[in-house]
Motif scaffolding. Structure first.
Motif, PDB file in Angstrom:
ATOM      1  N   UNK A   3      16.040  -1.836  13.330  1.00  9.46           N
ATOM      2  CA  UNK A   3      15.687  -1.065  12.266  1.00  9.46           C
ATOM      3  C   UNK A   3      14.309  -1.601  11.515  1.00  9.46           C
ATOM      4  N   UNK A   4      13.274  -1.184  11.377  1.00 11.61           N
ATOM      5  CA  UNK A   4      11.876  -1.950  10.808  1.00 11.61           C
ATOM      6  C   UNK A   4      11.269  -1.046   9.952  1.00 11.61           C
ATOM      7  N   UNK A   5      10.480  -1.608   8.892  1.00 13.09           N
ATOM      8  CA  UNK A   5       9.584  -0.877   8.224  1.00 13.09           C
ATOM      9  C   UNK A   5       8.212  -1.819   8.462  1.00 13.09           C
ATOM     10  N   UNK A   6       7.200  -1.246   8.409  1.00 12.74           N
ATOM     11  CA  UNK A   6       6.083  -1.946   8.510  1.00 12.74           C
ATOM     12  C   UNK A   6       4.592  -1.735   7.677  1.00 12.74           C
ATOM     13  N   UNK A   7       3.518  -2.367   7.959  1.00 12.19           N
ATOM     14  CA  UNK A   7       2.105  -1.953   7.200  1.00 12.19           C
ATOM     15  C   UNK A   7       1.254  -2.646   8.404  1.00 12.19           C
ATOM     16  N   UNK A   8       0.249  -2.295   7.918  1.00 11.30           N
ATOM     17  CA  UNK A   8      -1.199  -2.691   8.658  1.00 11.30           C
ATOM     18  C   UNK A   8      -1.565  -4.067   8.303  1.00 11.30           C
ATOM     19  N   UNK A   9      -1.928  -4.871   9.248  1.00  4.94           N
ATOM     20  CA  UNK A   9      -2.637  -6.385   9.124  1.00  4.94           C
ATOM     21  C   UNK A   9      -3.986  -5.969   8.443  1.00  4.94           C
ATOM     22  N   UNK A  10      -4.272  -6.386   7.312  1.00  4.85           N
ATOM     23  CA  UNK A  10      -5.561  -6.382   6.932  1.00  4.85           C
ATOM     24  C   UNK A  10      -6.319  -7.679   7.080  1.00  4.85           C
ATOM     25  N   UNK A  11      -5.832  -8.788   7.103  1.00  9.38           N
ATOM     26  CA  UNK A  11      -6.367 -10.070   7.211  1.00  9.38           C
ATOM     27  C   UNK A  11      -7.198 -10.500   8.624  1.00  9.38           C
TER      28      UNK A  11
END
Length: 199
Positions: A116-124
């Motif tokens: 079970x995961x939550x995520x975000x976009x890699x911006x760097x």
């Protein structure tokens, strides 16, 4: 995959991730979970959209304690994760069919993971290159230095998503059939055979 900071402890367990059926086959150790994720790199990502359940098979790989996958920029999975919604990812492999002397006790030797995961976009940009290099180098060492790196346009069109694992479990079965004592003399072969003999 990178393992420098990846075996710190077991994952936390809740009613959602705890294995109930054949619980003795379960593990919550990062080592067991990461080993299967690194081997397969094919995860089925489950989520809900407009009240409907959707599952999509995708290339998912690990770097350290994070999972990554990429999608077209502004895709529904990107928007869903950026809104804070959790996703469920499963990995599974059948290694052998287990043929018993009774129909009831036929089974399989398998390994599986549910996360079970939550995520975000890699911006760097540096992290973007490091993470894509990690999967390409894992497939064929030395290849990243030989291929063309992503262009500006390709970077704009790609959303690389970083997933934090909140909780998860590993489950497996190994061994021979669990035949009943009264069935042992039946004149039929029992044992394990490869599930994918030609792979």
């Amino acid at each position: 995959m990178d393992t420098s900071n990846s075996l710190k402890s077991d994952f936390s367990v809740s009613g959602k991730s705890r294995v109930r059926r054949a619980a003795k086959r379960a593990s919550y150790r990062r080592e067991d979970i990461y080993r299967l994720v690194d081997e397969l790199k094919l995860g089925h990502i489950g989520f809900t959209q407009d009240g409907e359940v959707i599952v999509i098979p995708m290339t998912v790989w690990r770097h350290g304690d994070f999972l990554y996958f990429h999608v077209p920029n502004k895709s529904r999975l990107q928007k869903l994760l950026e809104s804070g919604q959790q996703v469920c990812i499963s990995f599974a492999r059948y290694d052998e069919w287990v043929l018993a002397k009774s129909a009831y006790h036929h089974s399989a030797n398998y390994r599986s993971v549910v996360l079970f995961c939550r995520g975000e976009r890699v911006q760097n940009p540096k992290e973007f290159d490091t993470i894509f290099a990690s999967i390409i180098e894992d497939i064929e060492p030395g290849r990243w230095s030989q291929v063309r790196t992503p262009s500006v346009q390709e970077r704009k069109g790609t959303a690389l998503m970083r997933l934090t694992i909140a909780e998860g479990s590993f489950k497996s079965r190994r061994g021979a059939p669990s035949d009943n004592k009264e069935d042992l003399d039946l004149p039929v072969w029992s044992g394990a055979k490869p599930a994918c003999p030609f792979s």
